[in-house]
Design an enzyme around this catalytic site. Structure first.
Site, PDB file in Angstrom:
ATOM      1  N   PRO A  78       0.972  -1.173   0.035  1.00  0.00           N
ATOM      2  CA  PRO A  78       0.159   0.051   0.034  1.00  0.00           C
ATOM      3  C   PRO A  78       0.768   1.151   0.005  1.00  0.00           C
ATOM      4  O   PRO A  78       1.943   1.187   0.528  1.00  0.00           O
ATOM      5  CB  PRO A  78      -0.681  -0.162   1.318  1.00  0.00           C
ATOM      6  CG  PRO A  78       0.080  -1.157   2.213  1.00  0.00           C
ATOM      7  CD  PRO A  78       0.796  -2.017   1.323  1.00  0.00           C
ATOM      8  N   CYS A  79       0.416   2.196  -0.483  1.00  0.00           N
ATOM      9  CA  CYS A  79       1.385   3.517  -0.902  1.00  0.00           C
ATOM     10  C   CYS A  79       0.811   4.541   0.184  1.00  0.00           C
ATOM     11  O   CYS A  79       1.582   5.557  -0.072  1.00  0.00           O
ATOM     12  CB  CYS A  79       1.471   3.940  -2.127  1.00  0.00           C
ATOM     13  SG  CYS A  79       0.171   4.972  -2.823  1.00  0.00           S
ATOM     14  N   GLN A  80       0.024   4.392   1.143  1.00  0.00           N
ATOM     15  CA  GLN A  80      -0.321   5.551   1.877  1.00  0.00           C
ATOM     16  C   GLN A  80       0.857   5.800   2.838  1.00  0.00           C
ATOM     17  O   GLN A  80       1.651   5.068   3.352  1.00  0.00           O
ATOM     18  CB  GLN A  80      -1.536   5.013   2.839  1.00  0.00           C
ATOM     19  CG  GLN A  80      -2.751   4.731   2.364  1.00  0.00           C
ATOM     20  CD  GLN A  80      -2.598   3.165   2.293  1.00  0.00           C
ATOM     21  OE1 GLN A  80      -1.430   2.540   1.803  1.00  0.00           O
ATOM     22  NE2 GLN A  80      -3.965   2.420   2.585  1.00  0.00           N
ATOM     23  N   ASN A 117       1.564  -0.947  -7.899  1.00  0.00           N
ATOM     24  CA  ASN A 117       1.180   0.334  -7.102  1.00  0.00           C
ATOM     25  C   ASN A 117       0.107   1.373  -7.946  1.00  0.00           C
ATOM     26  O   ASN A 117      -0.039   1.294  -8.960  1.00  0.00           O
ATOM     27  CB  ASN A 117       2.448   1.310  -6.757  1.00  0.00           C
ATOM     28  CG  ASN A 117       2.353   1.507  -5.104  1.00  0.00           C
ATOM     29  OD1 ASN A 117       1.186   2.259  -4.793  1.00  0.00           O
ATOM     30  ND2 ASN A 117       3.170   1.175  -4.381  1.00  0.00           N
TER      31      ASN A 117
END
Ligand SMILES: C[S@@+](CC[C@H](N)C(=O)[O-])C[C@H]1O[C@@H](n2cnc3c(N)ncnc32)[C@H](O)[C@@H]1O
Length: 354
Positions: A78-80, A117
């Site tokens: 996840p790229c949060q 992503n």
């Protein structure tokens, strides 16, 4: 070829890799519901519930892999919360999930890897995060490229875009991405929503059961391939919306949205995706994790989990477990298996000659 799937979720990416010929040894995630689905659909692959920001997780993966060589690592972190607090400060704790992928590649030195992503990641901090990822893998001995790929170019009835990094060990070869096989410049048009789901029971006479029968034959090649040998329909329960939701969506034409509503109707939702109805004659907009803003192209309800799964190219034999909310999240988070398949085939062609 053995593969490990990091941040595996329900396993859309690894389903594609399995179909391309890889053996998935272990999938790692910290969401037990997603792992239950992964375990049910991945031919005996171990589903490991661990936090990938924790160093001890790497030891547990090592124990499972044992003496087996790990040829490929695939990952959808996840790229949060990406952060660059100073020049090149990629080691900030908030980036640790990406660092987990770097660490695993460093440990196993696989022949190749794929990281997936959201497209926006490429331009975060003017591309510095992306460039730092490229630089670090190059330093570790990998040729690496990244590109935004469109799922519909590979036979998925959906316009979803994903940023994909492909790395190949420098002693083996160069990465390259699969050529589109559907859409402009190819011999096949994009698969539309209608072609993807029009054979499924409409549920206009009730909400249906979680395990049910088809109501007729497959009507398109895509539907045939999604059914495979399946004779039972799973995860196809309709949602009973409040009367005002049904009445509002009934006013939106196919492919329309809140802008098509008369003044005073549906104004509680007015952001850009509000009251969107799919266009049956085009690939779907990106399936989300269950925001309930995207409606069926013809029926006055959101798609069932099975309809969303079809739009994501999960075959009907791939069964989702957990509550409806959890199932929607698993489907919406996934890499479409047909995109995973195209990537898996391409990577196999590059590293398989070794
Ligand atoms: C985008 S989804 C991956 C989807 C998957 N590649 C697929 O194709 O189905 C990201 C996953 O990362 C998992 N995740 C988030 N933080 C994690 C952590 N600290 N350790 C392990 N998994 C984590 C989430 O539970 C989620 O399933």
């Amino acid at each position: 070829m053995n593969a490990i799937d990091l941040f595996c979720g329900a396993g859309g990416l690894s389903k594609g890799f399995m179909d391309a010929g890889f053996s998935i040894i272990v999938g790692v995630d910290n969401d037990q519901d997603a792992l239950n689905t992964f375990a049910l659909n991945h031919n005996g692959a171990i589903a490991l519930n661990e936090d990938l920001s924790n160093q001890e997780t790497f030891d547990k993966i090592k124990q499972i892999a044992g003496e087996r060589s790990i040829d490929v690592i695939i990952a959808g972190p996840p790229c949060q919360g990406f952060s660059l607090t100073g020049p090149r400060n990629f080691d900030d704790a908030r980036n640790k999930l990406y660092l987990a992928v770097l660490e695993m590649v460093k440990q196993y030195k696989p022949k190749g890897f794929i990281i997936e992503n959201v497209p926006g990641m490429a331009t975060l901090y003017e591309g510095q995060i992306k460039n730092e990822i490229l630089r670090r893998f190059r330093e570790m001995g990998y040729n690496i490229e990244c590109r935004v790929l469109k799922a519909c170019d590979y036979g998925v009835p959906q316009m979803r875009k994903r940023l994909v990094f492909m790395g190949v060990r420098q002693d083996i070869g160069q990465p390259h991405f699969p050529e589109p096989t559907f859409g402009p410049g190819t011999e096949k048009p994009y698969i539309t929503c209608r072609e993807a789901i029009s054979d499924l029971p409409t549920r206009i006479n009730g909400l249906g059961l979680d395990v049910d029968k088809y109501c007729g034959p497959a009507l398109t090649e895509y539907q045939k391939s999604m059914r495979g040998n399946c004779t039972i329909l799973h995860n196809h329960v309709a949602t009973d919306h409040k009367d005002f939701v049904k009445a509002t969506i009934a006013l939106v034409p196919e492919g329309g949205n809140y802008k098509d509503l008369p003044a005073g109707v549906g104004e509680s939702r007015n952001f850009h995706m509000a009251w969107t109805r799919l266009d049956g004659n085009a690939p779907a907009r990106t399936v989300d994790t269950g925001h309930r803003n995207l409606f069926h192209y013809e029926l006055n309800r959101i798609p069932t989990v099975r309809e969303s799964a079809r739009i994501q190219s999960f075959p009907d034999g791939f069964v989702f477990t957990g509550t409806r909310t959890k199932q929607d999240r698993q489907v919406g988070n996934a890499v479409p298996p047909l995109l995973g398949y195209a990537l898996g085939k391409e990577l196999l062609a590059i590293i398989g000659e070794e």
